[in-house]
Design an enzyme around this catalytic site. Structure first.
Site, mmCIF file in Angstrom:
data_model
loop_
_atom_site.group_PDB
_atom_site.id
_atom_site.type_symbol
_atom_site.label_atom_id
_atom_site.label_comp_id
_atom_site.label_asym_id
_atom_site.label_seq_id
_atom_site.Cartn_x
_atom_site.Cartn_y
_atom_site.Cartn_z
ATOM 1 N N HIS A 15 87.107 8.518 38.800
ATOM 2 C CA HIS A 15 88.378 8.482 39.530
ATOM 3 C C HIS A 15 89.573 8.335 38.595
ATOM 4 O O HIS A 15 90.702 8.663 38.983
ATOM 5 C CB HIS A 15 88.353 7.366 40.572
ATOM 6 C CG HIS A 15 87.627 7.743 41.829
ATOM 7 N ND1 HIS A 15 88.210 8.482 42.834
ATOM 8 C CD2 HIS A 15 86.352 7.517 42.232
ATOM 9 C CE1 HIS A 15 87.339 8.685 43.804
ATOM 10 N NE2 HIS A 15 86.200 8.118 43.467
ATOM 11 N N GLU A 41 88.205 14.795 51.165
ATOM 12 C CA GLU A 41 88.514 13.594 50.376
ATOM 13 C C GLU A 41 89.907 13.094 50.709
ATOM 14 O O GLU A 41 90.158 11.904 50.747
ATOM 15 C CB GLU A 41 88.426 13.903 48.882
ATOM 16 C CG GLU A 41 88.683 12.660 48.025
ATOM 17 C CD GLU A 41 89.064 12.973 46.585
ATOM 18 O OE1 GLU A 41 89.181 12.022 45.799
ATOM 19 O OE2 GLU A 41 89.267 14.157 46.259
ATOM 20 N N HIS A 86 81.527 5.680 38.510
ATOM 21 C CA HIS A 86 82.369 5.974 39.667
ATOM 22 C C HIS A 86 83.826 5.636 39.364
ATOM 23 O O HIS A 86 84.743 6.401 39.708
ATOM 24 C CB HIS A 86 81.864 5.176 40.868
ATOM 25 C CG HIS A 86 82.395 5.652 42.180
ATOM 26 N ND1 HIS A 86 83.120 4.850 43.025
ATOM 27 C CD2 HIS A 86 82.325 6.867 42.799
ATOM 28 C CE1 HIS A 86 83.459 5.539 44.105
ATOM 29 N NE2 HIS A 86 82.993 6.756 43.993
ATOM 30 N N HIS A 116 78.987 13.658 44.393
ATOM 31 C CA HIS A 116 78.542 12.800 45.481
ATOM 32 C C HIS A 116 77.276 13.352 46.142
ATOM 33 O O HIS A 116 76.428 12.570 46.600
ATOM 34 C CB HIS A 116 79.668 12.618 46.500
ATOM 35 C CG HIS A 116 80.780 11.745 46.003
ATOM 36 N ND1 HIS A 116 81.881 12.237 45.344
ATOM 37 C CD2 HIS A 116 80.949 10.394 46.055
ATOM 38 C CE1 HIS A 116 82.688 11.244 45.023
ATOM 39 N NE2 HIS A 116 82.141 10.108 45.437
ATOM 40 N N HIS A 153 86.313 4.831 54.125
ATOM 41 C CA HIS A 153 86.139 3.687 53.228
ATOM 42 C C HIS A 153 86.939 2.480 53.727
ATOM 43 O O HIS A 153 86.463 1.340 53.685
ATOM 44 C CB HIS A 153 86.590 4.055 51.817
ATOM 45 C CG HIS A 153 85.551 4.781 51.023
ATOM 46 N ND1 HIS A 153 84.674 4.135 50.189
ATOM 47 C CD2 HIS A 153 85.235 6.105 50.928
ATOM 48 C CE1 HIS A 153 83.874 5.017 49.613
ATOM 49 N NE2 HIS A 153 84.194 6.233 50.053
ATOM 50 N N HIS A 166 78.849 8.432 52.923
ATOM 51 C CA HIS A 166 78.827 9.654 52.118
ATOM 52 C C HIS A 166 77.731 10.617 52.563
ATOM 53 O O HIS A 166 77.807 11.811 52.244
ATOM 54 C CB HIS A 166 78.736 9.325 50.632
ATOM 55 C CG HIS A 166 80.088 9.183 50.019
ATOM 56 N ND1 HIS A 166 80.805 10.262 49.556
ATOM 57 C CD2 HIS A 166 80.887 8.098 49.851
ATOM 58 C CE1 HIS A 166 81.975 9.856 49.111
ATOM 59 N NE2 HIS A 166 82.061 8.549 49.284
#
Length: 685
Positions: A213, A350, A209, A238, A369, A405
């Site tokens: 990114h 996103e 993960h 995801h 988040h 998610h």
């Protein structure tokens, strides 16, 4: 003379240990001009040089430069938290990446980075420099240490570090013993979610993960953010993670994840992560059961968002999906069609800098988040930092990550449901017949279609990540799930008179839920896990295709997931930045159960002419072998089909089972495989 790799590796090590201290196990010393030293050390710079520069094998002189203006990045406190989900932090990182990218050559970059290093937040610096190194053509061959090496505190239980310090200070290098990290140390068996803690807290999963990114930053110069099908890869990675986690839950007797679609409902699961941040030695805050989200009013962190805003953004995204188009900032209609709509939609949800209208569609994913990450202290009354879910290096540890998610994936599913099922011409492949598919372990006498999983104990060196720690190695052992290597045997008949080329697509799906109850096919298709995808040459007649599990275009091997760049003997590659991105190979298949759990195995050979994007693509080229989640460096994604094909859309109305779906097509085949888990720990050889 130190190489660029050695210099930047030293620069990235031990970020809170001043740069004037020796790096690379005491073998590398940076000769810093006085203006590189921070205010705390400038007055005593001469004595520091004398004290720390003795017995050094390699000295690196730095040129005197005009100090760059890095005040924009100092808005993130040096000893505070850094999160790519925080808008302030993302913008600071984007500007810092641009500063590093704009340097004329590696020497200029090194000088600017060296000056900045001790003045900036450590994880911010590491993130921005790593992104810049991977995206500059003149530094793309420089290996980036994994975040496990740089910040082991994000992955390793806190009580481990005093023991590592003790071992390193007292015991000579050759006699040091590894410190063992107990499995499942974040909760007791009284907490049901602990049954899948081994999966959420897996080091390899969280490293994947983090690395994804790095490759796909959501903020920064356009040349870094704008990559082929970036939004769609965000969606598909995801979506597959959600499917994998749900199936893992079934294997452990737990129900599927419930979506966090109602922002005002309590979150049933608590989580106490038991890990610290080396920047300030404070633990990531925990979350008790049944807490509820609140408006965030953290002015000091520039984190301000309300539940009402989240609801408005969700409604606007739904409206765009249902109407079939999004509105850009200048009022232009952007179609959310099947070809590129998912890419546009994912960038909106996103909230990357590619969103067509961020002011209107908002920051739904990242603020979700943040809201969960600050649920314990939404207005900063207690001066507490964010929880693990608000840090991309640790977010998958938290059960709430998967609730959130699931909601994000349900949004994408709403879009996907708008498109008609695939037609016979899209699914078929004339003259190609898949006669059978079997799986067997790579050992003599193994039964067909039975896979084995078990625990494995592995070891990793954390030495370069211990600020002010001992020189040399500092090993820990950890326990993770593993499977015995296996191979697919696929019999394919080419009924034409000429050779043909096809794309083999292999998926694994659950036969039932945690109670063994049958799953409706339109839900089951969302839990079809892509195990592999590869091109194959088919001669006229019968072709026996054998494919090993370690060849999967989804995964990277243990050695690349946990690569120690200082000790590596692998040749450097200009494709390194994609080389360490990939799903960890030990997590390729579900755990199964001691009595054995049955899964449906599906294979399809699609028409290569409809699949091909880059005719010259070769999966055997190093670092091109895990493109399913990570794409390719500076090239188009090597599959023209929608990611997840043929299960990314609703199946036809007459389809009530996987058998119904495959039966009309000779280029598809099914089998069942039993995955049996053995509660045994085997040490990695």
């Amino acid at each position: 003379m130190a190489s660029n790799s050695a210099k930047f590796r030293g620069l990235l090590q031990r970020p809170y240990e001043p740069l004037f201290m020796p790096k690379s196990n005491g073998q590398l010393y940076f000769d810093l001009p006085d203006n590189y030293l921070t205010d705390r050390y400038r007055a005593i710079g001469q004595s520091l040089q004398t004290r720390f520069s003795t017995n050094i094998s390699t000295r690196v002189p730095l040129q005197n430069i005009t100090p760059p203006d890095i005040s924009f990045a100092q808005v993130v406190p040096r000893r505070g938290g850094f999160s790519v989900f925080n808008t302030r932090d993302r913008k600071a990182a984007g500007q810092l990446i641009e500063l590093f990218l704009n340097q004329s050559n590696p020497d200029a970059l090194f000088a600017v980075a060296a000056y900045s290093r001790d003045r900036l937040n450590g994880p911010l610096f590491q993130y921005a420099l790593s992104v810049a190194l991977q995206h500059r053509p003149d530094t793309a061959n420089i290996p980036i240490p994994s975040f496990l090496e740089l910040f082991p505190d994000r992955f390793i239980e806190a009580s481990t570090f005093p023991r590592l310090q003790e071992e390193g200070r007292i015991v000579n290098q050759g006699d040091r013993m590894a410190v063992d990290i107990p499995i499942n140390n974040t909760a007791s068996d009284l907490e049901p979610e602990q049954k899948v803690a081994y999966w959420r807290e897996d080091i390899g999963v969280n490293l994947h993960h983090w690395h994804w990114h790095l490759l796909y930053p959501s903020e920064g110069p356009d040349r870094v953010v704008r990559k082929d099908r970036r939004g769609e890869i965000f969606y598909y990675m995801h979506q597959q993670i959600q499917g994998r986690y749900n199936i893992e839950r079934f294997c452990n007797g737990l129900p599927r994840v419930k979506s966090l679609a109602q922002f005002r409902d309590p979150i049933p699961e608590g989580y106490y992560p038991k890990i610290t941040q080396s920047s300030n030695n404070r633990t990531y805050p925990g979350r008790s059961r049944n807490q509820v989200l609140h408006d965030l009013r953290r002015v000091e962190d520039q984190v301000e968002v309300t539940i009402a805003e989240m609801e408005v953004w969700t409604g606007r995204i739904f409206e765009a999906i249902d109407s079939g188009f999004a509105m850009s900032a200048n009022g232009q209609r952007i179609p959310l069609d099947n070809k590129e709509g998912i890419d546009v939609l994912a960038n909106m949800v996103e909230n990357s800098s590619l969103s067509p209208n961020a002011d209107f569609y908002g920051r739904l994913h990242i603020e979700g988040h943040q809201m969960i990450g600050y649920i314990h202290d939404p207005d900063n009354s207690f001066l507490e930092g964010f929880g693990v879910i608000a840090d991309n290096t640790t977010s998958m540890r938290d059960p709430a990550f998967f609730r959130w998610h699931q909601h994000v994936d349900d949004i994408f599913e709403r879009h996907k449901r708008k498109f008609r099922p695939y037609t016979a011409s899209e699914l078929s492949n004339p003259n190609i017949e898949v006669n059978s598919i079997d799986i067997s372990l790579n050992r003599a006498g193994a039964s067909n279609n039975v896979l084995l999983t078990f625990w494995q104990r592995s070891q990793v060196d954390l030495g370069i990540g211990l600020d002010f720690g001992p020189d040399g190695n500092a090993f820990v052992t950890f326990t993770h799930i593993q499977h015995a290597p296996f191979s697919y045997q696929i019999k394919i008949t080419n009924n034409s008179r000429t050779p043909k080329r096809g794309t083999v697509r292999i998926f694994l799906g659950p036969t039932g839920d945690q109670n063994g109850k049958s799953i409706p096919i339109q839900q089951k298709r969302r839990w079809m896990l892509e195990l592999d995808k590869f091109a194959v040459n088919l001669n006229p007649g019968v072709n026996n295709v054998v494919r090993r599990s370690e060849q999967s275009n989804l995964t990277i091997p243990y050695e690349r997931t946990f690569r120690n760049v200082a000790a590596s003997t692998q040749p450097e590659s200009d494709q390194f930045r994609f080389c360490n991105c990939g799903w960890p190979s030990h997590m390729l298949i579900p755990k199964g159960t001691p009595q054995g759990t049955r899964f449906d195995l599906f294979v399809m050979v699609s028409n290569y002419n409809d699949d091909v994007i880059s005719p010259g693509f070769d999966e055997n080229i190093p670092c091109d072998d895990a493109h399913t989640f990570c794409g390719l460096r500076d090239r188009l994604y090597p599959d023209a089909r929608s990611m997840g094909f043929p299960f990314d859309r609703l199946l036809g109305p007459s389809v009530n089972s996987l058998e119904d779906f495959a039966k009309p097509y000779k280029n598809m085949a099914l089998n069942q495989v039993l995955i049996r888990f053995t509660n045994t720990v085997i040490a990695r050889s």
